[in-house]
Enzyme design. Sequence first.
Site, mmCIF file in Angstrom:
data_model
loop_
_atom_site.group_PDB
_atom_site.id
_atom_site.type_symbol
_atom_site.label_atom_id
_atom_site.label_comp_id
_atom_site.label_asym_id
_atom_site.label_seq_id
_atom_site.Cartn_x
_atom_site.Cartn_y
_atom_site.Cartn_z
ATOM 1 N N ASP A 217 0.860 -1.192 0.000
ATOM 2 C CA ASP A 217 0.000 0.000 0.000
ATOM 3 C C ASP A 217 0.897 1.243 0.000
ATOM 4 O O ASP A 217 2.032 1.167 -0.450
ATOM 5 C CB ASP A 217 -0.961 -0.060 1.203
ATOM 6 C CG ASP A 217 -2.269 0.664 0.924
ATOM 7 O OD1 ASP A 217 -2.211 1.853 0.579
ATOM 8 O OD2 ASP A 217 -3.339 0.052 1.058
ATOM 9 N N HIS A 240 2.223 1.884 -3.160
ATOM 10 C CA HIS A 240 1.308 2.823 -3.808
ATOM 11 C C HIS A 240 1.838 4.255 -3.762
ATOM 12 O O HIS A 240 1.103 5.203 -4.004
ATOM 13 C CB HIS A 240 -0.089 2.744 -3.176
ATOM 14 C CG HIS A 240 -0.763 1.420 -3.388
ATOM 15 N ND1 HIS A 240 -2.026 1.137 -2.945
ATOM 16 C CD2 HIS A 240 -0.320 0.292 -4.001
ATOM 17 C CE1 HIS A 240 -2.342 -0.117 -3.283
ATOM 18 N NE2 HIS A 240 -1.320 -0.643 -3.912
#
Length: 393
Positions: A217, A240
Amino acid sequence: MGLKLSIIILIFVSFLSDFSSAQSGVIDISKFGVKPNSDITQAFASAWNEACASPTPSKIVIPSSTYKMGALELKGPCKAPIEVQVDGTIQSSGNPSDLKGAEQWVRVSYVSFLTISGKAVFDGVGAAAWKQNDCGTNKNCKMLPMNFGFYFLNHSIIHDITSKDSKSFNVMVFGCNNVTFDGFIVSAPATSLNTDGIHIAKSSDVKILNTNIGTGDDCVSIGDGSKNVTVQNVNCGPGHGISVGSLGKNPAEEPVVGFLVKNCTLTETDNGVRIKTWPSAPGTSPITDMHFEDITMVNVKNPIIIDQEYCPWNQCSKQSPSKIKISKVSFKNIKGTSATPEGVVLVCSSGVPCDSVELNEVDLTFNGAPATAKCANVKPTIIGKAPTCAPVA
Ligand SMILES: *[C@@H]1O[C@H](CO)[C@@H](O)[C@H](O)[C@H]1NC(C)=O
Ligand SMILES: *[C@@H]1O[C@H](CO)[C@@H](O)[C@H](O)[C@H]1NC(C)=O
Ligand SMILES: *[C@@H]1O[C@H](CO)[C@@H](O)[C@H](O)[C@H]1NC(C)=O
Ligand SMILES: *[C@@H]1O[C@H](CO)[C@@H](O)[C@H](O)[C@H]1NC(C)=O
């Protein structure tokens, strides 16, 4: 127990602790009977209580070996600075319920002048937990335990240790002031859900330096009430990217002011540097003074992105625009490759357009050709080489 006996024991105990702090304040957890492969939860807690009560600086030493550890809470305030030097590998149980409802495996709170050092790997053994995570589809999902929670720390340094395979976020920083991560490492696979690297909220003067983050993430994300956060010499990927937000969901949010991201490399990440706010959401606190410079993108899907219509998995409606004002944002000397044709996407709010956004030497390519830019509700200042905005279709 008789009163006399208790007094004698008390005197004896305080004599013992005076004696050990006289020996330069080193508390080796071996003295609590810890052996390799044993569970150190109790010993660590006992060493902490001793260090925290010490009126002079102390150092807890956890020698290099492999240990098991359950949920651990290290709480202050303490009487003097403490260093915790941890080496070796410390493993969590792979079963989230063994952490007995703790939000974090290791939670440190209300401490000033703490140093965590050593080369330890804190292994959250998250693989089984990731399979139970339904947060990708269920917005009322239950958060799995994080590896670390640092709550209300002041003037503290965390260096060199590794957070591995956390069950959810690796590190939560909340209510802290002047806390530095240096040479920290986060390691989790690209496929692990919600294993954000370091999330910072309601904190000021937090620095993340010389850190490598690979995760499933956001590598670093800053939430509401973050002030004066610096991310420098950081490598991110997989993951991310580096994010501000998402913001706006909660009406009580505080502004995000002062973010510097400098000399970072993002490799094969979903996003590069991103600011995201929810549409149709009540939050109005502004985001200002965000500066991204000297950044290398390697095959990043959305290298530069402001998204004020952030709405993953259709969790929201886009009926009304975000109420969050974004201003004083610069992207300076951003180079490298984009994995999509659009290197720059600036979608600001139609309700409160972005102000003072600058693209200064933004040189991104897609398949060898210059990457493009699309913009809505913003007129960026262009300095040097940078793509010209096309309107959003
Ligand atoms: C941290 O600093 C804040 C603000 O100065 C202070 O209120 C708080 O008591 C400090 N916390 C500790 C644990 O010393
Ligand atoms: C920040 O914390 C570090 C580490 O404890 C300390 O050396 C430094 O003086 C602090 N800075 C400020 C401005 O308080
Ligand atoms: C922000 O951080 C810088 C560098 O660490 C420091 O000099 C400055 O005083 C901080 N500003 C605020 C408003 O805290
Ligand atoms: C930039 O960051 C890298 C680590 O990713 C470091 O090796 C290098 O020295 C940094 N460059 C500068 C100018 O600080």
